[in-house]
Write an enzyme that holds these catalytic residues in place. Structure first.
Site, PDB file in Angstrom:
ATOM      1  N   HIS A 475       0.720  -1.114   0.330  1.00  0.00           N
ATOM      2  CA  HIS A 475       0.192   0.152   0.041  1.00  0.00           C
ATOM      3  C   HIS A 475       0.723   1.279   0.271  1.00  0.00           C
ATOM      4  CE1 HIS A 475      -3.654  -2.363   2.053  1.00  0.00           C
ATOM      5  NE2 HIS A 475      -3.196  -2.308   0.763  1.00  0.00           N
TER       6      HIS A 475
HETATM    7  C1  LIG Z   1      -0.171  -8.030  -4.685  1.00  0.00           C
HETATM    8  C2  LIG Z   1      -0.866  -6.837  -3.954  1.00  0.00           C
HETATM    9  C3  LIG Z   1      -1.814  -6.230  -3.389  1.00  0.00           C
HETATM   10  C4  LIG Z   1      -3.202  -5.835  -3.010  1.00  0.00           C
HETATM   11  N1  LIG Z   1      -4.558  -6.657  -1.991  1.00  0.00           N
HETATM   12  C5  LIG Z   1      -5.066  -5.572  -2.103  1.00  0.00           C
HETATM   13  C6  LIG Z   1      -6.172  -5.518  -1.397  1.00  0.00           C
HETATM   14  O1  LIG Z   1      -6.569  -6.884  -1.624  1.00  0.00           O
HETATM   15  N2  LIG Z   1      -7.308  -4.284  -1.578  1.00  0.00           N
HETATM   16  C7  LIG Z   1      -6.989  -3.816  -1.343  1.00  0.00           C
HETATM   17  O2  LIG Z   1      -8.431  -2.113  -1.480  1.00  0.00           O
HETATM   18  N3  LIG Z   1      -5.584  -3.010  -1.742  1.00  0.00           N
HETATM   19  C8  LIG Z   1      -4.744  -3.598  -2.054  1.00  0.00           C
HETATM   20  N4  LIG Z   1      -3.481  -3.424  -3.578  1.00  0.00           N
HETATM   21  C9  LIG Z   1      -3.401  -2.240  -3.074  1.00  0.00           C
HETATM   22  C10 LIG Z   1      -4.430  -1.520  -4.223  1.00  0.00           C
HETATM   23  O3  LIG Z   1      -4.309  -1.954  -5.750  1.00  0.00           O
HETATM   24  C11 LIG Z   1      -3.311  -0.198  -4.663  1.00  0.00           C
HETATM   25  O4  LIG Z   1      -3.316   0.780  -4.147  1.00  0.00           O
HETATM   26  C12 LIG Z   1      -4.511   0.339  -6.261  1.00  0.00           C
HETATM   27  O5  LIG Z   1      -4.762  -0.108  -7.439  1.00  0.00           O
HETATM   28  C13 LIG Z   1      -3.574   2.082  -6.340  1.00  0.00           C
HETATM   29  O6  LIG Z   1      -4.086   2.662  -7.533  1.00  0.00           O
HETATM   30  P1  LIG Z   1      -3.541   3.081  -8.141  1.00  0.00           P
HETATM   31  O7  LIG Z   1      -3.843   3.833  -9.288  1.00  0.00           O
HETATM   32  O8  LIG Z   1      -3.093   4.359  -7.702  1.00  0.00           O
HETATM   33  O9  LIG Z   1      -2.078   2.254  -9.281  1.00  0.00           O
HETATM   34  P2  LIG Z   1      -1.987   1.329  -9.868  1.00  0.00           P
HETATM   35  O10 LIG Z   1      -3.071   0.790  -9.613  1.00  0.00           O
HETATM   36  O11 LIG Z   1      -0.664   0.563  -9.588  1.00  0.00           O
HETATM   37  O12 LIG Z   1      -2.010   2.449 -11.507  1.00  0.00           O
HETATM   38  C14 LIG Z   1      -0.355   2.438 -12.074  1.00  0.00           C
HETATM   39  C15 LIG Z   1      -1.048   2.008 -13.485  1.00  0.00           C
HETATM   40  O13 LIG Z   1      -0.040   3.340 -14.182  1.00  0.00           O
HETATM   41  C16 LIG Z   1       0.916   2.393 -15.017  1.00  0.00           C
HETATM   42  N5  LIG Z   1       1.851   2.603 -15.792  1.00  0.00           N
HETATM   43  C17 LIG Z   1       2.412   3.075 -14.958  1.00  0.00           C
HETATM   44  N6  LIG Z   1       3.401   3.839 -15.454  1.00  0.00           N
HETATM   45  C18 LIG Z   1       3.439   3.935 -16.567  1.00  0.00           C
HETATM   46  C19 LIG Z   1       3.892   4.575 -17.648  1.00  0.00           C
HETATM   47  N7  LIG Z   1       5.347   5.730 -17.497  1.00  0.00           N
HETATM   48  N8  LIG Z   1       2.931   5.155 -19.107  1.00  0.00           N
HETATM   49  C20 LIG Z   1       1.872   4.149 -18.784  1.00  0.00           C
HETATM   50  N9  LIG Z   1       1.179   3.321 -17.651  1.00  0.00           N
HETATM   51  C21 LIG Z   1       1.970   3.735 -16.938  1.00  0.00           C
HETATM   52  C22 LIG Z   1       0.852   0.908 -14.495  1.00  0.00           C
HETATM   53  O14 LIG Z   1       1.633  -0.273 -15.229  1.00  0.00           O
HETATM   54  C23 LIG Z   1      -0.888   0.896 -14.110  1.00  0.00           C
HETATM   55  O15 LIG Z   1      -1.102   0.144 -14.672  1.00  0.00           O
HETATM   56  C24 LIG Z   1      -2.519  -4.674  -3.456  1.00  0.00           C
HETATM   57  C25 LIG Z   1      -1.831  -4.495  -4.081  1.00  0.00           C
HETATM   58  C26 LIG Z   1      -1.063  -4.922  -4.861  1.00  0.00           C
HETATM   59  C27 LIG Z   1       0.346  -4.809  -5.625  1.00  0.00           C
END
Ligand SMILES: Cc1cc2nc3c(=O)[nH]c(=O)nc-3n(C[C@H](O)[C@H](O)[C@H](O)COP(=O)(O)OP(=O)(O)OC[C@H]3O[C@@H](n4cnc5c(N)ncnc54)[C@H](O)[C@@H]3O)c2cc1C
Length: 548
Positions: A475
């Site tokens: 997280h």
């Molecule tokens: C293994 C794991 C288990 C988890 N379990 C839970 C759970 O059970 N419940 C829960 O609530 N949360 C959980 N989390 C946390 C939660 O999933 C994340 O906090 C949340 O998904 C973050 O969202 P975000 O939009 O910030 O980033 P992300 O969902 O990571 O999205 C970022 C996206 O940007 C893309 N990206 C990055 N850089 C670039 C670039 N330069 N060009 C183009 N694309 C790019 C990436 O490929 C990715 O698809 C977990 C996370 C992980 C990794």
């Protein structure tokens, strides 16, 4: 098409929400750019695929932290989704929102408009709770939230054991108030399939909208900024073809808590001296970009179990016939073990009864997993994760190079707080874990304690074991934090605009000014729902996104 109104960088939890909500307006041309591929791997879609998803390197970024001084200099594995849906496509699907006080605290820190009463409508807007809606839950949103169809008997044993350890039981951790309780989690699934942000928000009809372009396997290498206004992005695809895409209204950075600050720094927005040391021209000196990194750190207790029907899940000789039965259960009623997210049960307790809210969270798995699921473990057992929800230690994301292909340096500085409070909470978390797992509900099931093991009893032994074995529960937040316009530690204003740069916002987990008391997927989706409304309102009135 290379000219858009909005360009969204990153198709993860936040990016998918933005793509859907902004393209709801047919007059707006929206482009979503995702570095990973479309989510074709069945291990993503079957909830139980979580048991093996760690084996697929092509679904994640393969990040590791810098050596952790207070964790025996270990590099910790930090999985992040690299696929349409982002981390919501590889996560454990636990639906947890955090507590009222978490968001009220954000507002007190200067994130005006992000107190609990103000953000609750966006949690509701996102949600389609299988149980229906009320003043707290939503029933009509894109994100399906379901009860587990068939929780494993061991998960129920965990709940019973928690009650025997004097913890109340709940069937809903998300009422916003005190959630000091144990129970079976609700999960982000629909009809026995994972509800990633991509599946929830980018349904086939949305993907076919003429005003929405989705580019997968395309990486943004740099934001294009002139005269302190973001006007586009520079991309490369898998064939190494380069392209510049223009956004006439705004560039929206949703690349996650590691890659969003990384991209900002590569584009000249960050701590000036640090950028110069890598030969990057400074567009805006922003000392706190990449700073304020916080994450939930876990202690992991593991037991073998005695076999039989209550023996939990595991790789054993009888896996093939069991697997066939599981497949039949899933195919006939979308239930059974294949619909399980593994982290089925959990709860929240206090390390100190005087605290105003719980500061420890549990995730119980009726299985033995090792090394983030990257190693298959032979035999039956059960695992209890317990994390510190409000760490005081703060870390940072820094550049290692001006080359966008080089991963950044990630240093969460776990357990580095000077007064040792974080270690104290970790020790309390282990104490709670052992207390629950020693309760009578586990008597018929309990095998051997594998982790920490009988040899870890004294304070010194426990401290040393935590340093040797603690792991992330995934997280990371806070690296491009929002806050008051005049707060120098805030990189964004409360409307998520990058200070000093027009037409650029960050919308993802990096904007959280503090970790919340729970998992971070639903809060990130909430953030994107609120952001989408602010962005559409600005587009309607023609307000230029610029800040001091
Ligand atoms: C293994 C794991 C288990 C988890 N379990 C839970 C759970 O059970 N419940 C829960 O609530 N949360 C959980 N989390 C946390 C939660 O999933 C994340 O906090 C949340 O998904 C973050 O969202 P975000 O939009 O910030 O980033 P992300 O969902 O990571 O999205 C970022 C996206 O940007 C893309 N990206 C990055 N850089 C670039 C670039 N330069 N060009 C183009 N694309 C790019 C990436 O490929 C990715 O698809 C977990 C996370 C992980 C990794």
């Amino acid at each position: 098409m290379t000219d858009f109104d909005f360009i969204i960088v990153g198709g993860g939890s936040a990016g998918c929400v933005l793509a859907r909500r902004l393209s709801d307006d047919p007059k707006l041309k929206v482009c979503l750019i995702e570095a990973g591929a479309k989510a074709r791997n069945p291990a993503i879609h079957l909830p139980f695929g979580l048991a093996v998803i760690g084996l697929f390197n092509n679904l994640q970024w393969g990040y590791e932290t810098a050596p952790q001084q207070h964790l025996s200099k270990r590099h910790l594995f930090w999985p992040r989704g690299k696929v349409l849906g982002g981390s919501s496509a590889v996560n454990a699907m636990v639906y947890a929102r955090g507590m009222r006080a978490d968001y009220d605290n954000w507002a007190q820190l200067g994130a005006e408009g992000w107190d609990y009463d103000s953000i609750l409508p966006y949690f509701r807007k996102a949600e389609a709770n299988q149980r229906g809606g009320d003043h707290i839950h939503g029933a009509d949103g894109p994100l399906s939230v379901s009860d587990l169809p068939n929780p494993n008997p061991l998960s129920q044993a965990f709940v019973d054991a928690g009650a025997q350890a004097q913890i109340p039981i709940t069937d809903d951790f998300n009422r916003g108030e005190d959630c000091e309780a144990v129970g079976i989690y609700q999960v982000t699934t629909r009809n026995g399939l994972r509800a990633s942000a991509a599946r929830a928000y980018l349904s086939p009809d949305v993907r076919q909208r003429p005003n929405l372009t989705i580019l997968t396997q395309t990486s943004v290498r740099r934001l294009e900024i002139s005269d302190r206004r973001a006007w586009g992005v520079h991309t490369t695809n898998n064939a190494d073809e380069q392209q510049t895409l223009r956004a006439s209204r705004e560039v929206l950075l949703s690349a996650g808590a590691i890659n969003s600050p990384h991209l900002l720094m590569l584009s000249g927005i960050g701590p000036a001296e640090h950028l110069r040391s890598h030969g990057i021209d400074v567009v805006k000196d922003a000392p706190f970009i990449g700073q304020r990194l916080a994450d939930h750190l876990d202690v992991i207790t593991q037991f073998t179990s005695r076999g039989g029907a209550r023996g939990g899940l595991g790789f054993q000789w009888n896996l093939p016939p069991r697997g066939l039965r599981w497949a039949a259960q899933w195919l006939t009623r979308r239930g059974g073990t294949l619909a399980s997210n593994l982290a089925e049960a959990g709860g929240f307790v206090k390390s100190d009864p005087q605290l105003d809210r719980p500061d420890i969270q549990f995730h119980f798995l009726p299985a033995r997993m090792a090394n983030h699921g990257r190693e298959l473990v032979w035999g039956y057992g059960y695992t209890l994760h317990a994390c510190n929800l409000y760490p005081r230690s703060e870390g940072e994301i820094r550049l290692t190079s001006a080359d966008p292909k080089a991963p950044p340096m990630m240093d969460p500085r776990y357990l580095s707080d000077p007064d040792g409070r974080d270690m104290h909470v970790m020790m309390a978390a282990l104490d709670w874990s052992r207390r629950i797992l020693a309760a009578p509900a586990f008597d018929p099931i309990r095998g051997r304690e594998l982790q920490p093991g009988p040899g870890v009893q004294t304070e010194d032994e426990i401290r040393a074991w935590i340093m040797e074995t603690a792991e992330t529960i995934y997280h990371p937040v806070g690296t491009v934090a929002m806050g008051a316009a005049e707060d120098p530690r805030a990189s964004l204003t409360p409307d998520l605009r990058v200070k000093g740069i027009a037409a650029l916002r960050v919308v993802d987990a990096s904007v959280m000014p503090r970790l919340i008391g729970g998992n971070t997927n639903a809060p990130t989706i909430m953030i994107a729902e609120k952001a989408a409304e602010m962005i559409l309102a600005a587009a309607r009135t023609g307000t230029e996104a610029s800040t001091p």
